[in-house]
Design a protein around this motif. Structure first.
Motif, PDB file in Angstrom:
ATOM      1  N   SER A   1      -2.079   7.510  25.768  1.00 39.89           N
ATOM      2  CA  SER A   1      -0.773   8.172  25.883  1.00 39.89           C
ATOM      3  C   SER A   1      -0.449   8.542  27.322  1.00 39.89           C
ATOM      4  O   SER A   1      -1.285   9.091  28.042  1.00 39.89           O
ATOM      5  CB  SER A   1      -0.772   9.442  25.021  1.00 39.89           C
ATOM      6  OG  SER A   1       0.451  10.134  25.156  1.00 39.89           O
ATOM      7  N   GLY A   2       0.780   8.235  27.727  1.00 42.96           N
ATOM      8  CA  GLY A   2       1.215   8.547  29.078  1.00 42.96           C
ATOM      9  C   GLY A   2       0.694   7.612  30.126  1.00 42.96           C
ATOM     10  O   GLY A   2       0.944   7.803  31.328  1.00 42.96           O
ATOM     11  N   LYS A   3      -0.044   6.566  29.699  1.00 40.34           N
ATOM     12  CA  LYS A   3      -0.643   5.629  30.653  1.00 40.34           C
ATOM     13  C   LYS A   3      -0.350   4.180  30.253  1.00 40.34           C
ATOM     14  O   LYS A   3      -1.130   3.278  30.511  1.00 40.34           O
ATOM     15  CB  LYS A   3      -2.153   5.851  30.725  1.00 40.34           C
ATOM     16  CG  LYS A   3      -2.561   7.252  31.164  1.00 40.34           C
ATOM     17  CD  LYS A   3      -4.069   7.429  31.128  1.00 40.34           C
ATOM     18  CE  LYS A   3      -4.454   8.859  31.508  1.00 40.34           C
ATOM     19  NZ  LYS A   3      -5.926   9.055  31.445  1.00 40.34           N
ATOM     20  N   GLY A   4       0.770   3.987  29.588  1.00 43.26           N
ATOM     21  CA  GLY A   4       1.125   2.642  29.152  1.00 43.26           C
ATOM     22  C   GLY A   4       1.312   1.699  30.317  1.00 43.26           C
ATOM     23  O   GLY A   4       1.504   2.117  31.464  1.00 43.26           O
ATOM     24  N   SER A   5       1.296   0.396  30.022  1.00 42.31           N
ATOM     25  CA  SER A   5       1.398  -0.589  31.103  1.00 42.31           C
ATOM     26  C   SER A   5       1.808  -1.941  30.548  1.00 42.31           C
ATOM     27  O   SER A   5       1.735  -2.189  29.339  1.00 42.31           O
ATOM     28  CB  SER A   5       0.063  -0.715  31.840  1.00 42.31           C
ATOM     29  OG  SER A   5      -0.928  -1.262  30.980  1.00 42.31           O
ATOM     30  N   ILE A   6       2.212  -2.806  31.450  1.00 43.25           N
ATOM     31  CA  ILE A   6       2.395  -4.230  31.161  1.00 43.25           C
ATOM     32  C   ILE A   6       1.405  -4.972  32.047  1.00 43.25           C
ATOM     33  O   ILE A   6       1.482  -4.925  33.282  1.00 43.25           O
ATOM     34  CB  ILE A   6       3.834  -4.685  31.472  1.00 43.25           C
ATOM     35  CG1 ILE A   6       4.834  -3.942  30.585  1.00 43.25           C
ATOM     36  CG2 ILE A   6       3.965  -6.194  31.293  1.00 43.25           C
ATOM     37  CD1 ILE A   6       4.733  -4.230  29.110  1.00 43.25           C
TER      38      ILE A   6
ATOM     39  N   LEU B   1       7.924   3.406  29.834  1.00 41.92           N
ATOM     40  CA  LEU B   1       7.125   3.205  31.041  1.00 41.92           C
ATOM     41  C   LEU B   1       7.851   3.633  32.310  1.00 41.92           C
ATOM     42  O   LEU B   1       7.211   3.990  33.304  1.00 41.92           O
ATOM     43  CB  LEU B   1       6.731   1.720  31.156  1.00 41.92           C
ATOM     44  CG  LEU B   1       5.935   1.148  29.962  1.00 41.92           C
ATOM     45  CD1 LEU B   1       5.586  -0.312  30.210  1.00 41.92           C
ATOM     46  CD2 LEU B   1       4.672   1.971  29.719  1.00 41.92           C
ATOM     47  N   TRP B   2       9.159   3.605  32.310  1.00 42.39           N
ATOM     48  CA  TRP B   2       9.917   3.915  33.523  1.00 42.39           C
ATOM     49  C   TRP B   2       9.910   5.406  33.872  1.00 42.39           C
ATOM     50  O   TRP B   2      10.297   5.770  34.980  1.00 42.39           O
ATOM     51  CB  TRP B   2      11.359   3.412  33.386  1.00 42.39           C
ATOM     52  CG  TRP B   2      12.134   4.069  32.285  1.00 42.39           C
ATOM     53  CD1 TRP B   2      12.934   5.162  32.380  1.00 42.39           C
ATOM     54  CD2 TRP B   2      12.158   3.673  30.919  1.00 42.39           C
ATOM     55  NE1 TRP B   2      13.470   5.495  31.161  1.00 42.39           N
ATOM     56  CE2 TRP B   2      13.018   4.581  30.245  1.00 42.39           C
ATOM     57  CE3 TRP B   2      11.560   2.641  30.192  1.00 42.39           C
ATOM     58  CZ2 TRP B   2      13.272   4.488  28.877  1.00 42.39           C
ATOM     59  CZ3 TRP B   2      11.835   2.557  28.830  1.00 42.39           C
ATOM     60  CH2 TRP B   2      12.668   3.463  28.193  1.00 42.39           C
ATOM     61  N   VAL B   3       9.492   6.291  32.939  1.00 41.75           N
ATOM     62  CA  VAL B   3       9.494   7.722  33.229  1.00 41.75           C
ATOM     63  C   VAL B   3       8.098   8.328  33.281  1.00 41.75           C
ATOM     64  O   VAL B   3       7.955   9.515  33.556  1.00 41.75           O
ATOM     65  CB  VAL B   3      10.349   8.504  32.195  1.00 41.75           C
ATOM     66  CG1 VAL B   3      11.811   8.143  32.328  1.00 41.75           C
ATOM     67  CG2 VAL B   3       9.841   8.275  30.777  1.00 41.75           C
ATOM     68  N   GLN B   4       7.059   7.541  33.022  1.00 37.73           N
ATOM     69  CA  GLN B   4       5.717   8.115  33.028  1.00 37.73           C
ATOM     70  C   GLN B   4       5.208   8.271  34.460  1.00 37.73           C
ATOM     71  O   GLN B   4       5.616   7.560  35.381  1.00 37.73           O
ATOM     72  CB  GLN B   4       4.761   7.271  32.185  1.00 37.73           C
ATOM     73  CG  GLN B   4       4.350   5.959  32.803  1.00 37.73           C
ATOM     74  CD  GLN B   4       3.390   5.190  31.906  1.00 37.73           C
ATOM     75  OE1 GLN B   4       3.369   5.333  30.687  1.00 37.73           O
ATOM     76  NE2 GLN B   4       2.561   4.344  32.518  1.00 37.73           N
ATOM     77  N   GLU B   5       4.315   9.253  34.655  1.00 39.33           N
ATOM     78  CA  GLU B   5       3.780   9.529  35.990  1.00 39.33           C
ATOM     79  C   GLU B   5       2.729   8.495  36.410  1.00 39.33           C
ATOM     80  O   GLU B   5       2.608   8.179  37.600  1.00 39.33           O
ATOM     81  CB  GLU B   5       3.175  10.941  36.020  1.00 39.33           C
ATOM     82  CG  GLU B   5       4.217  12.043  35.814  1.00 39.33           C
ATOM     83  CD  GLU B   5       3.597  13.421  35.865  1.00 39.33           C
ATOM     84  OE1 GLU B   5       2.365  13.512  36.085  1.00 39.33           O
ATOM     85  OE2 GLU B   5       4.338  14.410  35.682  1.00 39.33           O
ATOM     86  N   THR B   6       1.976   7.979  35.444  1.00 46.68           N
ATOM     87  CA  THR B   6       0.948   6.983  35.761  1.00 46.68           C
ATOM     88  C   THR B   6       1.604   5.629  36.029  1.00 46.68           C
ATOM     89  O   THR B   6       2.585   5.262  35.385  1.00 46.68           O
ATOM     90  CB  THR B   6      -0.037   6.865  34.577  1.00 46.68           C
ATOM     91  OG1 THR B   6      -0.569   8.151  34.290  1.00 46.68           O
ATOM     92  CG2 THR B   6      -1.172   5.911  34.923  1.00 46.68           C
ATOM     93  N   ASP B   7       1.054   4.872  36.958  1.00 44.94           N
ATOM     94  CA  ASP B   7       1.583   3.561  37.319  1.00 44.94           C
ATOM     95  C   ASP B   7       1.665   2.657  36.082  1.00 44.94           C
ATOM     96  O   ASP B   7       0.642   2.405  35.427  1.00 44.94           O
ATOM     97  CB  ASP B   7       0.666   2.927  38.375  1.00 44.94           C
ATOM     98  CG  ASP B   7       1.111   1.523  38.766  1.00 44.94           C
ATOM     99  OD1 ASP B   7       2.285   1.175  38.520  1.00 44.94           O
ATOM    100  OD2 ASP B   7       0.267   0.781  39.305  1.00 44.94           O
ATOM    101  N   PRO B   8       2.872   2.154  35.731  1.00 50.38           N
ATOM    102  CA  PRO B   8       2.994   1.272  34.565  1.00 50.38           C
ATOM    103  C   PRO B   8       2.644  -0.181  34.875  1.00 50.38           C
ATOM    104  O   PRO B   8       3.005  -1.083  34.110  1.00 50.38           O
ATOM    105  CB  PRO B   8       4.473   1.409  34.210  1.00 50.38           C
ATOM    106  CG  PRO B   8       5.156   1.639  35.512  1.00 50.38           C
ATOM    107  CD  PRO B   8       4.183   2.449  36.333  1.00 50.38           C
TER     108      PRO B   8
END
Length: 611
Positions: free
Chosen positions: A167-172, A201-208
């Motif tokens: 959670s909060g660390k999603g990615s492509i 992904l565009w609003v999370q703090e962790t690099d997506p």
């Protein structure tokens, strides 16, 4: 033989051309068209070849509330879209126990298996948490990201969890980005592209990781993005298009309402030639055809007409202020089966409220009681204190059937105990109020007004002064369309009159309205019943506006309560009709309205006169 000018020929040609260019009727539409005006706006049936509808459901888990998603499935089946898309978080997950993971998926697949149209899975962080859950996903559903084209529209189901970061660390991931690039290249000419994934992904703090590269690939095409994850609804304008973060379809939520983006819903999307049109459908706002039927109508009418829940005795206060006391409710079950009752109350700035028994079951053919304790938040005059609204639900318990609660609402508050005094002298009903010692009660009319009530051995008298600088009155006109004054008087015993609601225009009471006399010396009055025709009254102009006086035979009350009658319930109504405005006020809350206050306006005969 007639000869046509060149202009005439040109005109006929133009008319025929215009008629020939009219849009033909839809091939499935058969309708007889009248020659003249037509009872429809147009016959352009909204059935375009490229138009279709689909549904997007959102988070079921992350603290799921049992039964909500299943209810959503039933509601989607009512609407019959072409198919259903997901944005993930379908199971609770977050475990490596393969038996438990499979149990959760079996349960969820059973839910969506009841849909009568296709359902497309999209992984969320609860569904794709770790390598074990990733393996089980692939065993059950195959690829974790995929696409399809329907009616020249590209649908892309992405996996924001493909690196299982949580959670909060999603990615492509890079491999997924490459697949996205190839898919978009292969579908350059579609009219629209929809993307579905779980995390925003565009609003999370962790690099997506590669998400912003995906946005660059989408920049030159018409597209829309749907996500879930945060359990509240929010629309974003980004990348020259609309991004939608959806709320819940059963996931954990404070459910503070659509105005805060916290509600259970699904999205109904209509794809048109111009682009998608979205409608958020609240689960509690979609009902099947049997939401109410004749059996339920008969049942509810029987409940309402039974006067099942009523104030046993209003809280009458002799003084001007109130501190603390309770009001008792009587709950009568005349059915041959048990009745379940739920009681609740609204908020009041004037009172703290506490219901003694908010839930109870009343056995067949029996009576139970509950009460509400009111405590004044601060000292103020009783007439200025706003009532507390009590909400009740009544369900008849029947074996094999779920509870169907019939709603009730009523208001409670401490009430002023008004004293009905004997007249100190002779009162002549001539519309001149100088034979009244006082008019102690204030009417909240626009320009002010007062009234008094008294009695002697023959009559109950009512005297009213209405201040009005602009009179509109016509004895030949309809009374309710002009200035008028009137009253309701209920002579039934107190135990009955407190619960009267003015049904059928006060069928158990005297109800009378009259306008001031006009230049002909006559007043306009409402259609009078037999009781009202015996009344002696007068309504005339004076320097402040107009005055109304009436004498009500005491026999009206004695016939219902006997010679030792104790009380009458009274309300006064005034309508102020001006050229540009109109207002109608009552001294006490209107018995026929939702603001009715049981037992309000009760005048008790003074103790000395009972002797």
């Amino acid at each position: 033989m007639k000869h046509f000018s060149a202009f005439t020929v040109l005109l006929l040609f133009t008319v025929c051309l215009a008629q020939g260019q009219q849009k033909p009727l839809h091939p499935d539409l058969k309708i007889e068209q009248p020659a003249g005006p037509k009872p429809w706006t147009n016959l352009n049936i909204n059935d375009k070849p490229g138009q279709f509808q689909f549904v997007v459901v959102t988070d079921r888990t992350g603290g799921h509330r049992p039964g909500i998603f299943e209810k959503g499935v039933d509601k989607v089946n009512l609407l019959q879209p072409e198919f259903v898309m997901s944005v993930g978080d379908m199971i609770e997950g977050y475990t490596t126990d393969t038996a438990e993971i499979n149990r959760q998926w079996d349960e969820f697949c059973g839910f969506v298996g009841k849909l009568t149209m296709p359902f497309f899975y999209v992984p969320g962080n609860h569904d794709f948490t770790n390598p074990v859950m990733e393996r089980i996903w692939k065993e059950r559903f195959g690829p974790a990201y995929y696409s399809f084209v329907y009616k020249d529209v590209l649908f892309m189901a992405l996996n924001s969890e493909d690196q299982t970061r949580g959670s909060g660390k999603g990615s492509i991931s890079p491999p997924q980005l490459e697949w996205i690039r190839k898919t978009l290249d292969a579908n350059r000419n579609v009219k629209w592209t929809f993307l579905f994934m779980h995390q925003p992904l565009w609003v999370q703090e962790t690099d997506p990781v590669k998400w912003f590269d995906v946005e660059k690939l989408l920049a030159d095409r018409k597209h829309t993005v749907f996500v879930g994850h945060r359990h509240h609804y929010e629309r974003f304008e980004r990348n020259n298009t609309q991004y939608y973060m959806l709320a819940t379809t059963g996931g954990a939520s404070a459910l503070r309402g659509p105005q805060l983006g916290e509600f259970d819903h699904f999205v109904w999307v209509t794809m048109t030639e111009q682009g998608p049109i979205l409608a958020n459908l609240h689960l509690d706002g979609v009902f099947d055809h049997d939401v109410f039927n004749e059996q339920l109508t008969a049942f509810t009418e029987k409940i309402w007409s039974s006067n099942m829940i009523r104030v046993e005795e209003p809280l009458y206060v002799k003084g001007a202020t109130f501190t603390q006391d309770s009001i008792r409710f009587r709950i009568t079950n005349n059915f041959d089966v048990p009745v379940k009752v739920k009681l609740d109350h609204g908020f009041s700035w004037d009172f703290k409220a506490d219901i003694a028994k908010p839930e109870l079951t009343v056995p067949p053919n029996s009576v139970r009681f509950s009460s509400i304790e009111l405590t004044a938040r601060k000292q103020k005059e009783i007439e200025a204190m706003k009532a507390v609204k009590v909400k009740a639900g009544v369900a008849v318990q029947q074996a094999g059937k779920s509870d169907f609660f019939v709603p009730f609402e009523f208001n409670v508050a401490p009430l002023r105990r008004y004293e009905l005094k004997k007249a100190t002298g002779s009162i002549k009903t001539d519309g001149v109020l100088n034979d009244w010692a006082s008019l102690p009660y204030t009417l909240p009319t626009p320009e002010g007004g007062r009234f008094g009530i008294a009695y002697d051995n023959k009559f109950i008298y009512l005297g009213v002064q209405v201040n009005d600088s602009e009179l509109i009155n016509d004895s030949a006109g309809t009374t309710i369309n002009q200035d008028f004054v009137g009253f309701v008087l209920d002579g039934q015993p107190t135990t009955k009159s407190i619960s009267e609601k003015g049904d059928d225009w006060f069928k158990n009471s005297l109800y009378f309205i009259a306008s001031p006399e006009d230049g002909s010396g006559k007043s306009s009055v409402r259609d009078l019943g037999e009781s009202e025709q015996q009344l002696v009254w007068k309504c005339i102009k004076n320097k402040s506006g107009y005055a109304f006086e009436i004498a009500i035979p005491i026999e009206y009350v004695q016939q219902q309560q006997g010679d030792l009658w104790q009380s009458v319930r009274v309300n006064v109504v005034v309508q102020d009709k001006d050229a540009k405005s109109s207002s109608r006020i009552t001294w006490q809350p209107n018995w026929r309205d939702r603001d009715n206050l049981p037992g309000s306006g009760m005048f008790f005969r003074d103790a000395k006169s009972k002797m």
